[in-house]
Design a protein around this motif. Structure first.
Motif, PDB file in Angstrom:
ATOM      1  N   ARG A 217      39.979 -16.726  -4.281  1.00 44.24           N
ATOM      2  CA  ARG A 217      38.723 -17.092  -4.937  1.00 44.24           C
ATOM      3  C   ARG A 217      38.838 -18.494  -5.533  1.00 44.24           C
ATOM      4  O   ARG A 217      39.898 -18.882  -6.031  1.00 44.24           O
ATOM      5  CB  ARG A 217      38.389 -16.110  -6.061  1.00 44.24           C
ATOM      6  N   CYS A 218      37.712 -19.212  -5.545  1.00 48.82           N
ATOM      7  CA  CYS A 218      37.661 -20.518  -6.192  1.00 48.82           C
ATOM      8  C   CYS A 218      37.711 -20.328  -7.703  1.00 48.82           C
ATOM      9  O   CYS A 218      37.567 -19.212  -8.207  1.00 48.82           O
ATOM     10  CB  CYS A 218      36.385 -21.267  -5.785  1.00 48.82           C
ATOM     11  N   LYS A 219      37.889 -21.406  -8.435  1.00 54.40           N
ATOM     12  CA  LYS A 219      38.027 -21.334  -9.886  1.00 54.40           C
ATOM     13  C   LYS A 219      36.806 -20.681 -10.533  1.00 54.40           C
ATOM     14  O   LYS A 219      36.942 -19.851 -11.431  1.00 54.40           O
ATOM     15  CB  LYS A 219      38.236 -22.734 -10.460  1.00 54.40           C
ATOM     16  N   GLU A 220      35.615 -21.036 -10.082  1.00 54.02           N
ATOM     17  CA  GLU A 220      34.395 -20.484 -10.668  1.00 54.02           C
ATOM     18  C   GLU A 220      34.309 -18.974 -10.453  1.00 54.02           C
ATOM     19  O   GLU A 220      33.967 -18.230 -11.377  1.00 54.02           O
ATOM     20  CB  GLU A 220      33.155 -21.179 -10.091  1.00 54.02           C
ATOM     21  N   CYS A 221      34.619 -18.507  -9.249  1.00 53.05           N
ATOM     22  CA  CYS A 221      34.553 -17.069  -8.959  1.00 53.05           C
ATOM     23  C   CYS A 221      35.665 -16.309  -9.677  1.00 53.05           C
ATOM     24  O   CYS A 221      35.457 -15.186 -10.130  1.00 53.05           O
ATOM     25  CB  CYS A 221      34.594 -16.825  -7.454  1.00 53.05           C
TER      26      CYS A 221
END
Length: 72
Positions: free
Chosen positions: A36-40
């Motif tokens: 997952r990306c940082k935001e997710c």
């Protein structure tokens, strides 16, 4: 090691798994790359923590019972 472009499994965005992050993962013994990306990741963490932060309607008075006020 070189930076890697990965795809977030939740939103489909491309994010960079940096060389420094890869070294950190290796030092900690992590074998899986992030999915997952940082935001997710932040969003998912907030969802997990939301359940733990719900008020109980009072607090424990150290006798296993809940109270809405303290005894001093």
């Amino acid at each position: 090691m070189a930076d890697k472009n990965l795809t977030c499994k939740d939103c489909g965005a491309t994010f960079v798994f940096t060389e420094g992050e890869q070294q950190f993962y290796a030092e900690k013994g992590f074998t899986n790359e992030p999915v997952r990306c940082k935001e997710c990741r932040s969003s998912k963490k907030a969802q997990r923590n939301d359940g733990a932060r719900r008020p109980s309607g009072g607090f424990s008075n150290n006798r296993g019972r809940s109270s809405s006020f303290s005894r001093f």
